[in-house]
Design a protein around this motif. Structure first.
Motif, PDB file in Angstrom:
ATOM      1  N   GLN A   1       0.570  -1.348  -0.052  1.00  0.00           N
ATOM      2  CA  GLN A   1      -0.569  -0.153   0.235  1.00  0.00           C
ATOM      3  C   GLN A   1       0.465   0.853  -0.184  1.00  0.00           C
ATOM      4  OE1 GLN A   1      -3.037   0.565   2.916  1.00  0.00           O
ATOM      5  NE2 GLN A   1      -3.762   2.351   2.495  1.00  0.00           N
ATOM      6  N   LYS A   2       0.163   2.079  -0.625  1.00  0.00           N
ATOM      7  CA  LYS A   2       0.994   3.875  -0.704  1.00  0.00           C
ATOM      8  C   LYS A   2       0.490   4.727   0.101  1.00  0.00           C
ATOM      9  CE  LYS A   2       3.883   6.673  -3.220  1.00  0.00           C
ATOM     10  NZ  LYS A   2       3.603   8.152  -3.242  1.00  0.00           N
ATOM     11  N   VAL A   3      -0.141   5.399   1.223  1.00  0.00           N
ATOM     12  CA  VAL A   3       0.074   6.369   1.389  1.00  0.00           C
ATOM     13  C   VAL A   3       0.740   7.519   0.820  1.00  0.00           C
ATOM     14  CG1 VAL A   3      -0.709   7.678   3.993  1.00  0.00           C
ATOM     15  CG2 VAL A   3      -0.864   4.904   3.584  1.00  0.00           C
ATOM     16  N   ASP A   4      -0.107   8.396   0.292  1.00  0.00           N
ATOM     17  CA  ASP A   4       0.259   9.481  -0.068  1.00  0.00           C
ATOM     18  C   ASP A   4      -0.123  10.631   0.302  1.00  0.00           C
ATOM     19  OD1 ASP A   4       1.681   8.959  -3.144  1.00  0.00           O
ATOM     20  OD2 ASP A   4      -0.293   8.766  -3.235  1.00  0.00           O
ATOM     21  N   GLY A   5       1.047  11.852   0.681  1.00  0.00           N
ATOM     22  CA  GLY A   5       0.677  12.999   1.650  1.00  0.00           C
ATOM     23  C   GLY A   5       1.411  13.384   2.394  1.00  0.00           C
ATOM     24  N   PHE A   6       2.808  12.324   3.083  1.00  0.00           N
ATOM     25  CA  PHE A   6       3.457  12.532   3.477  1.00  0.00           C
ATOM     26  C   PHE A   6       4.715  13.000   2.788  1.00  0.00           C
ATOM     27  CE2 PHE A   6       1.438   8.775   5.791  1.00  0.00           C
ATOM     28  CZ  PHE A   6       0.898  10.214   7.468  1.00  0.00           C
ATOM     29  N   SER A   7       4.729  13.374   1.755  1.00  0.00           N
ATOM     30  CA  SER A   7       5.868  14.306   1.122  1.00  0.00           C
ATOM     31  C   SER A   7       6.014  15.161   1.157  1.00  0.00           C
ATOM     32  CB  SER A   7       5.775  14.147  -0.570  1.00  0.00           C
ATOM     33  OG  SER A   7       6.313  14.355  -1.282  1.00  0.00           O
ATOM     34  N   GLY A   8       7.857  15.691   1.078  1.00  0.00           N
ATOM     35  CA  GLY A   8       8.151  16.036   1.710  1.00  0.00           C
ATOM     36  C   GLY A   8       8.230  17.479   0.351  1.00  0.00           C
ATOM     37  N   HIS A   9       7.647  16.730  -0.381  1.00  0.00           N
ATOM     38  CA  HIS A   9       7.473  17.872  -1.951  1.00  0.00           C
ATOM     39  C   HIS A   9       6.227  18.946  -2.166  1.00  0.00           C
ATOM     40  CE1 HIS A   9      11.131  16.038  -4.248  1.00  0.00           C
ATOM     41  NE2 HIS A   9      10.378  14.717  -3.499  1.00  0.00           N
ATOM     42  N   SER A  10       6.709  19.307  -2.984  1.00  0.00           N
ATOM     43  CA  SER A  10       5.201  20.503  -2.782  1.00  0.00           C
ATOM     44  C   SER A  10       4.398  19.022  -3.732  1.00  0.00           C
ATOM     45  CB  SER A  10       5.213  21.152  -3.770  1.00  0.00           C
ATOM     46  OG  SER A  10       5.933  22.874  -3.122  1.00  0.00           O
ATOM     47  N   ASP A  11       2.855  19.372  -3.814  1.00  0.00           N
ATOM     48  CA  ASP A  11       1.963  18.642  -4.687  1.00  0.00           C
ATOM     49  C   ASP A  11       2.142  19.451  -6.113  1.00  0.00           C
ATOM     50  OD1 ASP A  11      -0.546  20.362  -3.701  1.00  0.00           O
ATOM     51  OD2 ASP A  11      -1.470  18.304  -3.046  1.00  0.00           O
ATOM     52  N   TYR A  12       1.082  19.204  -6.856  1.00  0.00           N
ATOM     53  CA  TYR A  12      -0.007  19.688  -8.017  1.00  0.00           C
ATOM     54  C   TYR A  12      -0.102  21.699  -7.523  1.00  0.00           C
ATOM     55  CZ  TYR A  12      -2.638  20.897 -12.215  1.00  0.00           C
ATOM     56  OH  TYR A  12      -2.444  21.318 -13.667  1.00  0.00           O
ATOM     57  N   ASN A  13      -0.692  21.818  -7.091  1.00  0.00           N
ATOM     58  CA  ASN A  13      -1.486  22.507  -6.458  1.00  0.00           C
ATOM     59  C   ASN A  13       0.154  23.489  -5.780  1.00  0.00           C
ATOM     60  OD1 ASN A  13      -4.139  22.497  -7.739  1.00  0.00           O
ATOM     61  ND2 ASN A  13      -4.829  20.891  -5.757  1.00  0.00           N
ATOM     62  N   GLN A  14       0.483  23.297  -5.327  1.00  0.00           N
ATOM     63  CA  GLN A  14       1.294  23.817  -4.476  1.00  0.00           C
ATOM     64  C   GLN A  14       2.223  24.343  -5.173  1.00  0.00           C
ATOM     65  OE1 GLN A  14       2.959  21.137  -1.583  1.00  0.00           O
ATOM     66  NE2 GLN A  14       1.188  21.698   0.306  1.00  0.00           N
ATOM     67  N   ILE A  15       2.667  23.298  -6.379  1.00  0.00           N
ATOM     68  CA  ILE A  15       4.021  24.084  -7.416  1.00  0.00           C
ATOM     69  C   ILE A  15       3.475  25.486  -7.779  1.00  0.00           C
ATOM     70  CG2 ILE A  15       4.978  23.850  -9.310  1.00  0.00           C
ATOM     71  CD1 ILE A  15       5.344  20.467  -8.874  1.00  0.00           C
ATOM     72  N   ILE A  16       2.133  25.265  -8.143  1.00  0.00           N
ATOM     73  CA  ILE A  16       1.619  26.240  -9.065  1.00  0.00           C
ATOM     74  C   ILE A  16       1.269  27.457  -8.508  1.00  0.00           C
ATOM     75  CG2 ILE A  16      -0.628  26.461 -10.373  1.00  0.00           C
ATOM     76  CD1 ILE A  16       0.429  24.893 -11.691  1.00  0.00           C
ATOM     77  N   ARG A  17       0.729  27.225  -6.299  1.00  0.00           N
ATOM     78  CA  ARG A  17       0.014  28.274  -5.924  1.00  0.00           C
ATOM     79  C   ARG A  17       1.656  29.677  -5.598  1.00  0.00           C
ATOM     80  NH1 ARG A  17      -1.943  26.194  -2.252  1.00  0.00           N
ATOM     81  NH2 ARG A  17      -3.322  24.660  -2.456  1.00  0.00           N
ATOM     82  N   PHE A  18       2.491  27.810  -5.760  1.00  0.00           N
ATOM     83  CA  PHE A  18       3.737  28.789  -5.652  1.00  0.00           C
ATOM     84  C   PHE A  18       4.371  29.570  -6.359  1.00  0.00           C
ATOM     85  CE2 PHE A  18       8.576  28.731  -5.190  1.00  0.00           C
ATOM     86  CZ  PHE A  18       9.570  29.254  -4.266  1.00  0.00           C
ATOM     87  N   ILE A  19       4.343  29.607  -7.501  1.00  0.00           N
ATOM     88  CA  ILE A  19       4.889  29.603  -8.872  1.00  0.00           C
ATOM     89  C   ILE A  19       3.968  31.684  -8.915  1.00  0.00           C
ATOM     90  CG2 ILE A  19       5.034  30.272 -11.479  1.00  0.00           C
ATOM     91  CD1 ILE A  19       5.593  27.470 -11.336  1.00  0.00           C
ATOM     92  N   GLY A  20       2.591  31.169  -8.582  1.00  0.00           N
ATOM     93  CA  GLY A  20       1.790  32.436  -8.563  1.00  0.00           C
ATOM     94  C   GLY A  20       2.071  33.907  -7.131  1.00  0.00           C
ATOM     95  N   LYS A  21       3.371  33.017  -6.433  1.00  0.00           N
ATOM     96  CA  LYS A  21       3.194  34.183  -5.357  1.00  0.00           C
ATOM     97  C   LYS A  21       4.432  34.870  -5.485  1.00  0.00           C
ATOM     98  CE  LYS A  21       1.884  33.292  -1.730  1.00  0.00           C
ATOM     99  NZ  LYS A  21       1.299  34.806  -0.451  1.00  0.00           N
ATOM    100  N   MET A  22       5.346  34.445  -7.156  1.00  0.00           N
ATOM    101  CA  MET A  22       6.494  34.922  -7.082  1.00  0.00           C
ATOM    102  C   MET A  22       5.958  36.933  -7.984  1.00  0.00           C
ATOM    103  SD  MET A  22       9.025  32.835  -6.769  1.00  0.00           S
ATOM    104  CE  MET A  22       8.574  32.187  -5.406  1.00  0.00           C
ATOM    105  N   ARG A  23       7.130  37.969  -7.301  1.00  0.00           N
ATOM    106  CA  ARG A  23       6.552  39.448  -7.910  1.00  0.00           C
ATOM    107  C   ARG A  23       8.163  39.862  -7.579  1.00  0.00           C
ATOM    108  NH1 ARG A  23       2.529  37.639  -7.632  1.00  0.00           N
ATOM    109  NH2 ARG A  23       0.361  37.851  -7.674  1.00  0.00           N
ATOM    110  N   PRO A  24       8.376  40.568  -9.173  1.00  0.00           N
ATOM    111  CA  PRO A  24       7.464  40.610  -9.713  1.00  0.00           C
ATOM    112  C   PRO A  24       7.129  39.631 -10.916  1.00  0.00           C
ATOM    113  CG  PRO A  24       9.642  41.482 -10.504  1.00  0.00           C
ATOM    114  CD  PRO A  24       9.743  41.315  -8.528  1.00  0.00           C
TER     115      PRO A  24
END
Ligand SMILES: [Zn+2]
Length: 627
Positions: free
Chosen positions: A562-585
């Motif tokens: 079995q694999k339990v997802d969610g303990f990962s130390g990596h950003s998930d898909y949404n977190q990557i997208i949100r992180f990129i959106g945070k960059m200013r300028p």
């Protein structure tokens, strides 16, 4: 540098100024005065815009055998000082103490007085709760490299602070690894003045050396032309190749955060140990690891450091593992800024605060893409933990064992906290938990560098003196002969390395646990294509292991997986997208690497669609011109 002297009071007794790698060292005969008037150094830093440290003049340093009894006598017993490391190359003593806070100025302690008494600079760190061979190896390498390091720091400083040859900037990024793949992370950043390597990893699942190591051969660069190597964090796919660089002739600096140094020492030594045991080809040996340690310069988060005449570096929290950093390069007086994320978690975990996103300027973002597919969305944290608890409870109720293959650093400590929490609260069936020795040692390093943990853990460990990683449920297995206790009848949880069933003690347990359908193999971390972990997870009913005699052994896999997802130390898909959106300028471009090809294609496409910025996805052996 001479102008620095004009503003320093004579009481400071400055005797000379010298380069110490990327820092400027002021030598003093009165360390007490400078410690007690630390505004003086802050003012110098502000005016010269360079890193400045104070060092004590050699003539005032008491010999180690005289200084030790003074420390023993003067340090309050309650501080629990247990070990001193005298680093002669920089004239600094590291004091390991159980209550490091008691020796801080916040607690009213006058460390300057202590410095004055022994004539050495003093640094205080939390003592690890069990002895760490990696920290001892690190001390040993630093000590034996004293003369070499003194010379190295001086020459490095002269190279970093030399005048520039050109004014115009050209910047190119060459992909030497982790391009449309996971593993062997390595990028070469070339400017008009410098060549800097970002990470130098190996590929855990690779079957031949063309795919296993960074493609420096293609980059057309001599190792002695490289000005600096910057390491994002201590995972083998980011740093497993570093000692080989030294073996093949690199003798420049490696920059990383403080805890990254002992962690990489631990993992690299284990890597060559396993390779020896399994009769595999070993790329390098302990001497090369020592060489690496002697050339490593550790930095704290957030400090600006010159690494070449046209590049300034800042490391910031990446939230991925202990000491993991995003790498910010400021090139040519504001010409271009690159942020290389390394592996990062843009979201909180038990262990770490969320990755830093607040950079003064970024034109090019290089992001990892481990979870770059649309379906890579982690469930909420409570749900993840309940899935994990249920996955274990079911197996324990049948009297079975749960084997968790896990990397020693990062997820292991996260899982330790979760297991302890739910057993204590009786949500998870109480059962013995066995940890293989290296996991315990890595955990001790977490305690010793607690200021790199999340705010809550930091305060628990450093302010309240509570060690959240020790518990009555856990048994550390220090020697192979102690494994029988874990393997014998009865329900138990076993955590052992490696995380993808590619070598390591986990295979000894796997051999005993996999054949019985009462047991379970529970994965909590990413399984790279080509690894045994991935094959088992994908339903393979047999596994071939290398026996002690060098013969192949076939093991039936009847245990559930079995694999339990969610303990990962990596950003998930949404977190990557949100992180990129945070960059200013707004970013000029994004470079996507470190992910399966399909995920990288998806993420690059989505970034262009949502943010209307170019997203490039270089393969290995491709170059991108930034300006
Ligand atoms: Zn990593």
């Amino acid at each position: 540098m001479g102008s620095i002297l004009t503003n320093i009071p004579a009481e400071a007794q400055i005797t000379r100024i010298e380069y110490e790698g990327p820092r400027i060292a002021l030598y003093t005969k009165n360390p007490k005065y400078l410690q007690q008037n630390n505004y003086i150094i802050s003012e110098i830093v502000n005016s010269v815009k360079k890193r400045v440290v104070t060092r004590t003049e050699k003539s005032i340093r008491k010999p180690e055998h005289d200084a030790k009894p003074i420390l023993d006598k003067l340090i309050p017993v309650e501080a629990g000082a247990s070990n001193y490391f005298f680093d002669e190359a920089i004239g600094e003593v590291t004091i390991e103490a159980n209550n490091p806070r008691l020796l801080s100025s916040d607690a009213g302690y006058d460390i300057g007085e202590l410095m004055g008494q022994i004539g050495w600079k003093i640094k205080v760190r939390k003592a690890p709760h069990i002895a760490s061979s990696a920290i001892q190896t690190m001390y040993y390498a630093l000590r034996t490299g004293t003369d070499e390091r003194e010379r190295f720091y001086k020459e490095l400083g002269e190279a970093i602070f030399r005048p520039r040859y050109t004014v115009a900037e050209q910047i190119t990024v060459k992909s030497l690894g982790a391009g449309q793949e996971v593993g062997r992370s390595c990028l070469l950043v070339e400017t008009s003045e410098s060549k800097v390597l970002l990470d130098a990893g190996i590929s855990p699942g690779a079957r031949n050396s063309w795919d296993a190591y960074p493609r420096l051969d293609w980059a057309d660069v001599q190792l002695n032309e490289i000005d600096a190597v910057i390491l994002s964090h201590a995972h083998l796919d980011h740093m497993g190749f570093l000692p080989a660089l030294f073996k093949f002739g690199y003798d420049g600096p490696v920059y990383c955060t403080e805890p990254t140094l002992p962690l990489m020492t631990l993992l690299q030594n284990d890597f060559i140990k396993i390779a020896h045991l399994e009769g595999g080809r070993v790329l390098y040996d302990q001497k090369d690891i020592r060489d690496l340690i002697q050339h490593t310069i550790t930095l704290q988060y957030g400090t600006v450091t010159d690494v070449s005449p046209d590049i300034k570096l800042v490391l910031n929290n990446a939230g991925h593992i202990l000491g993991s950093a995003t790498v910010h390069l400021h090139i040519g007086e504001g010409v271009h800024n690159i942020v290389y994320t390394g592996d990062y978690k843009y979201g909180r975990t038990q262990l770490f605060d969320s990755a830093s996103w607040n950079y003064p300027r970024v034109e090019t973002l290089i992001t990892e893409c481990t979870y770059g597919a649309k379906e890579d969305i982690m469930p909420p944290r409570e749900e993840v933990e309940m899935n994990f608890v249920n996955a274990i409870n079911g197996t324990l109720a049948q009297g079975g064992k749960v084997l968790i293959p896990i990397p020693a650093v990062g997820r292991a400590q996260e899982i330790i906290l979760v297991l302890d929490h739910y057993m204590r609260n009786k949500v998870l069936t109480e059962a013995p938990v066995f940890l293989e020795g290296m996991i315990s040692e890595a955990t001790a390093i977490h305690v010793s560098y607690a200021e790199y943990l999340s705010r809550e853990l930091r305060s628990k460990i450093l302010d309240q003196g509570i060690n959240p990683f020790v518990s009555e449920y856990f048994t550390s297995i220090e020697h192979p002969s102690a494994r029988d206790e874990a393997i014998k009848e009865g329900p138990a949880v076993i955590m052992a390395t490696s995380g993808m069933l590619e070598g390591g003690p986990v295979l000894q347990y796997f051999e005993h646990i996999a054949p019985s359908d009462r047991n379970k193999i529970l994965f909590v971390s990413y399984q790279v294509q080509g690894t045994l972990g991935r094959r088992v997870l994908d339903g393979s009913k047999q596994a071939s292991l290398l026996g002690d005699n060098g013969k192949i052994k076939i093991v039936d896999v009847n245990a559930s997986t079995q694999k339990v997802d969610g303990f990962s130390g990596h950003s998930d898909y949404n977190q990557i997208i949100r992180f990129i959106g945070k960059m200013r300028p707004k970013l000029q471009q994004v470079i996507v690497n470190h992910g399966d090809k399909r995920k990288i294609e998806n993420l690059a496409y989505v970034i262009q669609r949502i943010y209307r910025i170019p997203a490039l996805r270089p393969a290995v052996q491709e170059a991108i011109r930034l300006c």
